[in-house]
Design a protein around this motif. Sequence first.
Motif, PDB file in Angstrom:
ATOM      1  N   THR A  84       1.094  -0.981  -0.069  1.00 57.74           N
ATOM      2  CA  THR A  84      -0.158   0.178  -0.093  1.00 57.74           C
ATOM      3  C   THR A  84       0.856   1.381   0.100  1.00 57.74           C
ATOM      4  N   PRO A  85       0.924   2.107  -1.005  1.00 58.37           N
ATOM      5  CA  PRO A  85       2.023   3.058  -1.520  1.00 58.37           C
ATOM      6  C   PRO A  85       1.370   4.156  -0.369  1.00 58.37           C
ATOM      7  N   GLU A  86       2.007   4.659   0.393  1.00 53.17           N
ATOM      8  CA  GLU A  86       1.728   6.216   1.397  1.00 53.17           C
ATOM      9  C   GLU A  86       1.893   7.539   0.452  1.00 53.17           C
ATOM     10  N   THR A 208      11.837   6.187 -11.250  1.00 48.95           N
ATOM     11  CA  THR A 208      11.173   6.831 -11.283  1.00 48.95           C
ATOM     12  C   THR A 208       9.837   6.592 -11.146  1.00 48.95           C
ATOM     13  N   ILE A 209       9.488   5.392 -12.844  1.00 47.47           N
ATOM     14  CA  ILE A 209       8.199   6.023 -13.667  1.00 47.47           C
ATOM     15  C   ILE A 209       7.949   4.735 -12.348  1.00 47.47           C
ATOM     16  N   GLY A 210       8.327   3.513 -11.432  1.00 47.24           N
ATOM     17  CA  GLY A 210       8.169   2.721 -10.771  1.00 47.24           C
ATOM     18  C   GLY A 210       7.820   3.523  -9.627  1.00 47.24           C
ATOM     19  N   LYS A 211       8.284   4.311  -9.181  1.00 49.45           N
ATOM     20  CA  LYS A 211       7.676   5.197  -7.682  1.00 49.45           C
ATOM     21  C   LYS A 211       6.589   5.952  -8.584  1.00 49.45           C
ATOM     22  N   LEU A 212       6.711   6.383  -9.893  1.00 46.48           N
ATOM     23  CA  LEU A 212       5.192   7.194  -9.991  1.00 46.48           C
ATOM     24  C   LEU A 212       3.906   7.007 -10.089  1.00 46.48           C
ATOM     25  N   ALA A 213       4.216   5.224 -10.596  1.00 42.08           N
ATOM     26  CA  ALA A 213       2.788   4.197 -10.598  1.00 42.08           C
ATOM     27  C   ALA A 213       2.393   4.361  -8.788  1.00 42.08           C
ATOM     28  N   ARG A 214       3.442   3.976  -8.161  1.00 41.50           N
ATOM     29  CA  ARG A 214       2.462   4.093  -6.458  1.00 41.50           C
ATOM     30  C   ARG A 214       2.302   5.384  -6.122  1.00 41.50           C
ATOM     31  N   VAL A 215       2.634   6.170  -6.596  1.00 45.54           N
ATOM     32  CA  VAL A 215       1.929   7.520  -6.689  1.00 45.54           C
ATOM     33  C   VAL A 215       0.428   8.295  -7.439  1.00 45.54           C
TER      34      VAL A 215
END
Length: 393
Positions: A84-86, A208-215
């Motif tokens: 579950t992303p922050e 960054t794309i992986g982190k953007l998916a979490r956002v």
Amino acid sequence: MIFWYVMAALAVVLVVAAVTIVVGRRSAVSSAPPPAELVAPEPEPAPEPAPVPAPAAPEPAEVATPAATEPAEVATPAAPVRETPESPASRLTRLRRRLSASNNPFARGLLGLLSADRLDAEAWDDLEATLITSDLGVGPTDELITALRRELAVDGSSDPEQARRVLRTELLKLLGTDVDRSLRVTGSDGLPGVVLVVGVNGTGKTTTIGKLARVLVAEDHSVVLAAADTFRAAAADQLQTWGSRVGVRVVRGPEGGDPASVAFDAVEAGIVDAVDVVVVDTAGRLHTKAGLMDELGKIKRVIERKAPVTEVLLVIDATTGQNGLAQARVFAEVVDVTGIVLSKLDGSAKGGIVVAVQRELGVPVKLIGLGEGPDDLAPFDPDGFVDALLAES
């Protein structure tokens, strides 16, 4: 003569007697019952020998076999636990710690002004040199120094609180508070939004794309990722790992395949699945190769056969300074960049790049990478950024 008569008579008598005896015996034999048939006596059965107790055979060891009703299962890798992303809003609270004055030269120069006893010519020269070396750029540095000189006391006295207020106001002017920094991730007419992410290898683009998916997942968007960086073997696997952690589908093709084809398939899958947004990774070899630039243009054209590209994000390593700006200029000539992502904007970066890159490209910084954690990508908030720069360590 008489003698021979007597002897003949005796002989006759003997013959008659013998004949009589023989005939009598024959008659006796023929009338006698046949002799009993000799039957061999049946041998008595031998008595059964007393059973000799056999030595007890050892019980056979039980062989472990799977129960017939429960066949052994083939071991399969455990499914990854979905994370579950922050929430993006809570990530901004880490700005103050990551942009502490002790590590960031931009913040250190600003706080040096606030702590100065007197603002003489030497203090202003030191501040100007610090701002330029922190990648703020010559033009923005001149603007900031001029505004500070105008607003602060000309007699050289230093009021830290007044200086802080003036600094905050002027920095926000440089960053721009009326700029739309929202991500355009929704399409129209039932089509998904398409986010094209570009940048040079080594800037942290795929991460960054992986982190953007979490956002996006944290904001309740459905997402498809396109692994169109087919020239780097680990890129698709890296993106697959990021996607699996938050339950996001990744569309990939063969290594060395056509990137535009992968991007096209991903957008098509996004339309079929009715997702909100498709994020496309792209190859990031050196920007000086004209073929790569042509390739990015082709990817964008092919995607738009299915759906319009709603956002083009350029990832820049915040630690590269002027080199990052040179890269940004070339990418901006190939695709219409609509937003900047500054990766690695933590204590080791020169924070002035935020202002410089916006001035250079005329597009806003929309996301900043604050560290190595999976949720260390956050929407850029100018107020929070400036407050973190001016916070006392």
